[in-house]
Design an enzyme around this catalytic site. Structure first.
Site, PDB file in Angstrom:
ATOM      1  N   ASP A  51       0.863  -1.182   0.000  1.00 20.89           N
ATOM      2  CA  ASP A  51       0.000   0.000   0.000  1.00 20.89           C
ATOM      3  C   ASP A  51       0.896   1.226   0.000  1.00 20.89           C
ATOM      4  OD1 ASP A  51      -2.013  -1.810   0.199  1.00 20.89           O
ATOM      5  OD2 ASP A  51      -2.780  -1.134   2.137  1.00 20.89           O
ATOM      6  N   ASP A 110     -15.232  -3.855  -1.495  1.00 18.57           N
ATOM      7  CA  ASP A 110     -14.842  -3.616  -0.107  1.00 18.57           C
ATOM      8  C   ASP A 110     -16.115  -3.408   0.699  1.00 18.57           C
ATOM      9  OD1 ASP A 110     -12.263  -3.551  -1.202  1.00 18.57           O
ATOM     10  OD2 ASP A 110     -12.416  -1.399  -1.560  1.00 18.57           O
TER      11      ASP A 110
END
EC number: 5.3.1.16
Length: 240
Positions: free
Chosen positions: A10, A131
């Site tokens: 990330d 998500d």
């Protein structure tokens, strides 16, 4: 699709970080160079690397794209990328720049027709990232929760031609509490497609359970960075 372990990177402000439950205020920095991290994963035997542009997810456009393209061009293994990808131009730039698979998230909720067109154009080079927070799809870098159920979105996108989904249970992401296998399996059945589990993996046993549930793979982040297990151990268990 065989079961694949995806070590995750990330990127925020050019660095390798992890967040807790997607909270930008709960950040830990694990490395200054995303490329070096990606190369270390490749050297450890990774067959894929998963990269997320956290700044991009928030800004609704690619922000760390140069760093991501460097990774895609320099690695010998395929790279999967998500975060802030909203336009055909964004997708083209990544695909033409060497990215193997682009993940569309929020845009699948708000622009289903566009998403359908992109699935038709790019096929297997596209994945849909779903998500969820309490079963409902979260968008805009997880800052908002929609009224769309995760399974409903998966079924719709499968009708549009999506073959690969990445499912993240936000409550578990970065928390090392174990993945939501039940939700992953439900999504896989709703879409009749490959589902890669993300969020919560904390042990080799978690990876074994995901594999036993006939899922397509697992994205592993914090467990690697906090040394719960090594990537070599994960690959030995998960990709036999």
């Amino acid at each position: 699709m065989s079961y694949t372990i995806y070590p995750a990177i990330d990127i925020r402000a050019g660095k390798c970080v992890r967040l807790e439950q997607g909270d930008y205020n709960k950040e830990t920095i694990y490395g200054e160079s995303p490329y070096k991290m990606a190369k270390s994963f490749q050297d450890a035997g990774a067959k894929w690397v998963h990269v997320v542009d956290l700044d991009g997810a928030k800004a609704k456009r690619p922000v760390n794209d140069e760093a991501i393209l460097t990774i895609a061009q320099k690695l010998d293994v395929p790279v999967q990328v998500g975060g802030g990808i909203r336009t055909e131009q964004d997708i083209d730039r990544y695909i033409n720049g060497g990215v193997a698979r682009v993940v569309l998230g929020s845009v699948a909720v708000y622009q289903p027709d566009f998403t359908k067109q992109m699935l038709a154009k790019y096929g297997e080079q596209m994945a849909i990232g779903i998500d969820a927070r309490d079963g409902y799809v979260a968008t805009e870098g997880w800052l908002e929760t929609s009224h769309v159920k995760a399974e409903d979105l998966a079924a719709e996108m499968a009708r549009f031609g999506a073959k690969t989904f990445i499912f993240t249970d936000i409550a578990r992401d970065g928390m090392l509490t174990g993945p939501n296998i039940e939700a992953c399996v439900a999504l896989s059945k709703a879409a009749n497609a490959n589902v890669i589990a993300s969020g919560g993996v904390s042990s080799i046993a978690d990876l074994a359970q995901l594999r036993a549930a006939s899922l397509a793979g697992a994205i592993v982040g914090k467990a690697l960075y906090t040394k719960r297990f090594t990537l070599e151990e994960a690959l030995a268990e998960g990709e036999l």
